[in-house]
Design a protein around this motif. Structure first.
Motif, short mmCIF file in Angstrom:
data_model
loop_
_atom_site.label_atom_id
_atom_site.label_comp_id
_atom_site.label_asym_id
_atom_site.label_seq_id
_atom_site.Cartn_x
_atom_site.Cartn_y
_atom_site.Cartn_z
N THR A 103 3.21 -21.49 10.84
CA THR A 103 3.54 -20.07 10.89
C THR A 103 2.41 -19.31 11.55
OG1 THR A 103 4.81 -20.25 8.85
CG2 THR A 103 4.16 -18.03 9.54
N ASP A 104 2.76 -18.37 12.42
CA ASP A 104 1.76 -17.57 13.10
C ASP A 104 0.90 -16.83 12.07
OD1 ASP A 104 1.24 -14.54 14.36
OD2 ASP A 104 0.87 -16.19 15.75
N VAL A 105 -0.41 -16.83 12.26
CA VAL A 105 -1.33 -16.22 11.31
C VAL A 105 -1.02 -14.74 11.13
CG1 VAL A 105 -3.74 -15.61 10.85
CG2 VAL A 105 -3.17 -17.86 11.75
N ARG A 106 -0.72 -14.06 12.23
CA ARG A 106 -0.44 -12.63 12.15
C ARG A 106 0.82 -12.36 11.33
NH1 ARG A 106 -2.51 -8.51 15.07
NH2 ARG A 106 -1.37 -6.54 15.02
N ASP A 107 1.85 -13.19 11.51
CA ASP A 107 3.09 -13.02 10.74
C ASP A 107 2.84 -13.27 9.25
OD1 ASP A 107 4.52 -12.36 12.99
OD2 ASP A 107 5.24 -14.41 13.34
N GLY A 108 2.05 -14.30 8.95
CA GLY A 108 1.74 -14.59 7.56
C GLY A 108 0.97 -13.46 6.91
N LEU A 109 0.00 -12.93 7.65
CA LEU A 109 -0.80 -11.83 7.12
C LEU A 109 0.04 -10.57 6.97
CD1 LEU A 109 -3.57 -10.94 6.19
CD2 LEU A 109 -4.17 -10.44 8.55
N ARG A 110 0.97 -10.37 7.87
CA ARG A 110 1.86 -9.20 7.79
C ARG A 110 2.65 -9.22 6.48
NH1 ARG A 110 3.70 -6.20 11.77
NH2 ARG A 110 3.08 -7.77 13.30
N ILE A 111 3.16 -10.39 6.10
CA ILE A 111 3.92 -10.52 4.86
C ILE A 111 3.04 -10.18 3.65
CG2 ILE A 111 5.12 -12.15 3.35
CD1 ILE A 111 6.01 -13.64 5.90
N VAL A 112 1.81 -10.68 3.67
CA VAL A 112 0.89 -10.42 2.56
C VAL A 112 0.59 -8.93 2.45
CG1 VAL A 112 -1.44 -10.80 1.69
CG2 VAL A 112 -0.15 -12.72 2.64
N VAL A 113 0.26 -8.29 3.56
CA VAL A 113 -0.09 -6.87 3.55
C VAL A 113 1.11 -6.03 3.12
CG1 VAL A 113 -0.78 -4.91 4.98
CG2 VAL A 113 -1.91 -7.13 5.27
N GLU A 114 2.29 -6.34 3.65
CA GLU A 114 3.50 -5.61 3.27
C GLU A 114 3.74 -5.72 1.76
OE1 GLU A 114 6.65 -7.23 5.57
OE2 GLU A 114 6.30 -5.90 7.30
N SER A 115 3.56 -6.91 1.22
CA SER A 115 3.81 -7.11 -0.20
C SER A 115 2.83 -6.34 -1.06
CB SER A 115 3.75 -8.61 -0.54
OG SER A 115 4.78 -9.31 0.13
N LEU A 116 1.56 -6.32 -0.65
CA LEU A 116 0.56 -5.58 -1.41
C LEU A 116 0.84 -4.08 -1.39
CD1 LEU A 116 -2.83 -7.33 -0.57
CD2 LEU A 116 -1.49 -7.49 -2.66
N LEU A 117 1.12 -3.56 -0.21
CA LEU A 117 1.42 -2.14 -0.09
C LEU A 117 2.67 -1.77 -0.90
CD1 LEU A 117 0.65 -1.47 3.68
CD2 LEU A 117 -0.57 -0.53 1.73
N ASP A 118 3.69 -2.61 -0.80
CA ASP A 118 4.93 -2.36 -1.56
C ASP A 118 4.66 -2.38 -3.06
OD1 ASP A 118 6.35 -2.13 0.77
OD2 ASP A 118 7.24 -4.14 0.68
N PHE A 119 3.82 -3.31 -3.49
CA PHE A 119 3.50 -3.39 -4.92
C PHE A 119 2.78 -2.14 -5.39
CE2 PHE A 119 0.63 -4.26 -8.40
CZ PHE A 119 1.48 -4.80 -9.34
N PHE A 120 1.80 -1.69 -4.62
CA PHE A 120 1.03 -0.50 -5.01
C PHE A 120 1.93 0.74 -5.05
CE2 PHE A 120 -2.97 -2.61 -3.15
CZ PHE A 120 -3.29 -3.14 -4.38
#
Length: 216
Positions: A103-120
């Motif tokens: 998986t592309d690193v940028r795509d993987g990081l995008r999922i992580v960042v989106e999830s953190l922001l959504d959680f907050f």
């Protein structure tokens, strides 16, 4: 006849026991919900058990019955928050990333960042309680076994399963801080800048900015 009557009584007792258990769980959840809201609004010290009971709509003795004390109730609130929290979500996402190395690193990081922001965004009480804890020296949260164990596990996954070449601890700090700050300081720092931390367009721009910084 006696056997049938005994059977009916047994069934009735089981139903009553089930109803009592369900009622207890409803009351327990109401207490936890009320405590979480008040601890987030006022902090631990300024919140009384009577206020929690009033908000939860339960009798004064129930919090002590279920949790033993105000301090143990507070710990239960923290445990419940972190059972759903970003640390577990982050760990899950990191493991998924490790299982899909192509998986592309940028795509993987995008999922992580989106999830953190959504959680907050979805859990403002999490942010407020954590801020109160910081003001009080983290006397409870800083020693919460669930949080400590999950963070160390996340670092281990970054090192061993993903092969993160930079300092994993610094990556986690930067990731959480960059996602955390705008929402934690929505009224104190963001508002004077004319920015709405909860605006979807702002969050989309923030996500791309965080990804660029971390990959840089």
């Amino acid at each position: 006849m006696e056997i049938k009557m005994l059977g009916r009584k047994t069934m009735e007792m089981k139903k009553k026991s089930t109803r009592r258990t369900e009622a207890a769980e409803v009351s327990k959840k109401a207490i936890l919900d009320a405590a979480e809201a008040l601890f987030a609004e006022k902090g631990y010290e300024a919140t009384s058990l009577q206020e929690i009971c009033d908000l939860a709509g339960v009798t004064r003795g129930l919090p002590n019955y279920f949790f033993g004390s105000k301090e143990e109730l507070y710990r239960s609130v923290l445990e419940r928050i972190f059972a759903l929290s970003l640390t577990h979500e982050l760990l899950r996402l990191l493991r998924e990333r490790a299982q899909n190395p192509d998986t592309d690193v940028r795509d993987g990081l995008r999922i992580v960042v989106e999830s953190l922001l959504d959680f907050f965004v979805a859990h403002p009480t999490f942010i407020r309680i954590t801020e109160w804890e910081a003001l009080n020296g983290g006397r409870y949260l800083g020693n919460l076994p669930r949080l400590i164990g999950t963070l160390h596990e996340a670092v281990q996954v970054l090192h061993e399963e993903i092969g993160w070449r930079d300092e994993a601890e610094q990556f986690l700090i930067d990731l959480v801080a960059l996602c955390w700050f705008p929402l934690a300081q929505a009224d104190t720092f963001m508002k004077p800048l004319g920015l709405d931390a909860h605006d979807p367009e702002f969050l989309a721009r923030r996500r791309e900015h965080v990804i660029s910084l971390l990959l840089g």
